[in-house]
Design an enzyme around this catalytic site. Structure first.
Site, PDB file in Angstrom:
ATOM      1  N   CYS A 129     -76.570 -40.696  32.599  1.00  0.00           N
ATOM      2  CA  CYS A 129     -76.408 -40.526  31.149  1.00  0.00           C
ATOM      3  C   CYS A 129     -75.268 -39.556  30.849  1.00  0.00           C
ATOM      4  O   CYS A 129     -75.445 -38.335  30.927  1.00  0.00           O
ATOM      5  CB  CYS A 129     -77.705 -40.035  30.510  1.00  0.00           C
ATOM      6  SG  CYS A 129     -77.590 -39.822  28.717  1.00  0.00           S
TER       7      CYS A 129
ATOM      8  N   CYS B 122     -75.936 -37.266  27.889  1.00  0.00           N
ATOM      9  CA  CYS B 122     -76.845 -36.158  28.203  1.00  0.00           C
ATOM     10  C   CYS B 122     -76.153 -35.060  28.998  1.00  0.00           C
ATOM     11  O   CYS B 122     -76.353 -33.868  28.739  1.00  0.00           O
ATOM     12  CB  CYS B 122     -78.044 -36.669  29.014  1.00  0.00           C
ATOM     13  SG  CYS B 122     -78.897 -38.094  28.316  1.00  0.00           S
ATOM     14  N   ASP B 123     -75.354 -35.453  29.985  1.00  0.00           N
ATOM     15  CA  ASP B 123     -74.886 -34.498  30.998  1.00  0.00           C
ATOM     16  C   ASP B 123     -73.377 -34.267  31.021  1.00  0.00           C
ATOM     17  O   ASP B 123     -72.897 -33.412  31.774  1.00  0.00           O
ATOM     18  CB  ASP B 123     -75.325 -34.972  32.392  1.00  0.00           C
ATOM     19  CG  ASP B 123     -76.838 -35.042  32.512  1.00  0.00           C
ATOM     20  OD1 ASP B 123     -77.523 -34.244  31.854  1.00  0.00           O
ATOM     21  OD2 ASP B 123     -77.337 -35.913  33.254  1.00  0.00           O
TER      22      ASP B 123
END
Length: 317
Positions: A137, A140-141
């Site tokens: 992701c 997300c990261d």
């Protein structure tokens, strides 16, 4: 002996969508039951650093966030039950779900929040390096790779979109694809090839993710010549799509070509009145904890209105 559990609101799945639906449902007096499934808490339970969930100035841990959500749901009146649903029945009221334990769950409304899972390559080092340089992701990261070099594995829309997103953070993005052409839409390909931070390695398959305490190299094999090579990187993003957990609903609910539950646009309502879907099981675009929680709220609000209307009609006789 098998037990029958009855509730006004039955929720299948216990990630951000299911637990938010439970919080709203409990506060509306529906005494929801959440059947937690194989992965209680959903994908966040295998996510370490979470920096983009509103309300926390510092990085928090995914498992902790889900524990807090569950505690909040229980505090306002939700019953959490450990079971895995193996069959659903939509042919009458109440809706019925049968668990692996043999227990039967009956709900006047049903909220489906079974989520989706990222597809992984299944190569050595992938799971060992998860959270230590390997991710599925970018949204997300990606922030953790500011000014660093990253690779993205895949050739469809997901991979190209992730690569383009990562150019906002990384100094260099390498797209690795096992073929000599991409499957992504042409407009995305044009943007990718025009970006100065992006390069592409064609006809390369990942054999292994390697490193000491964290990811350092991705070992590759040429799919045409068989030649071995490796690329040094700070992070690797596996972007070969997601698989919604909808096998249970095949032939019972309308699914799209990718297996996601089809809902009425802008709502969590399925084609069956009283059955709602929320979170990643119906969202193939955003797939974020905060959007999952939002659709869980929507599902609970719509479920409460549905029951109120049904009860009113029943009272009129």
């Amino acid at each position: 002996m098998a037990t029958t559990h009855k509730t006004r609101m039955l929720i299948i799945g216990s990630g951000p969508a299911g637990l938010t639906a439970a919080i709203y449902g409990a506060r509306a007096g529906m005494e929801p039951i959440v059947v937690q499934g194989l992965q209680p808490g959903g994908q966040l339970t295998i996510t370490t650093d979470v920096e983009n969930y509103p309300g926390f100035r510092d990085v928090i841990q995914g498992p902790w966030l889900m524990q807090e959500m569950q505690a909040q749901a229980e505090h306002v009146g939700t019953r959490m039950l450990w079971d895995t649903i193996t069959e659903v029945q939509f042919d009458g009221w109440p809706f019925r779900a049968i668990g692996d334990s043999g227990d039967v769950y009956e709900g006047d409304v049903l909220v489906i929040a079974t989520g989706a899972q990222a597809r992984w390559l299944g190569v050595p080092g992938e799971q060992e390096m998860s959270g230590k340089g390997v991710s599925a992701c970018a949204t997300c990261d990606g922030f953790f790779y500011r000014g660093k070099k990253v690779v993205v594995i895949g050739g469809g829309n997901t991979a190209v979109e992730e690569a383009l997103y990562l150019t906002n953070h990384a100094s260099e993005v390498v797209l690795i694809h096992r073929r000599d052409s991409l499957r992504a839409e042409k407009i995305l390909q044009d943007r990718l090839f025009a970006h100065p931070k992006v390069s592409v390695l064609w006809n390369k398959a990942v054999e292994r993710f390697a490193g000491e305490t964290g990811l350092q190299t991705v070992e590759l094999v040429d799919t045409v010549t068989g030649e071995k090579s490796q690329v040094a990187t700070d992070g690797a993003f596996v972007a070969i799509g997601h698989a919604p957990a909808t096998d249970l609903f095949k032939g019972k609910l309308e699914l799209d070509a990718s297996g996601y539950i089809v809902v009425e646009a802008g709502t969590p309502r399925t084609a069956i009145p009283g059955v709602f879907a929320c979170g990643d099981v119906m969202d193939h675009t955003y797939r974020q904890a905060v959007t999952a929680a939002g659709t869980g709220c929507m599902a609970a609000l719509d479920a409460e209105r549905f029951l109120a209307e049904r009860d009113f009609e029943a009272a009129k006789g």
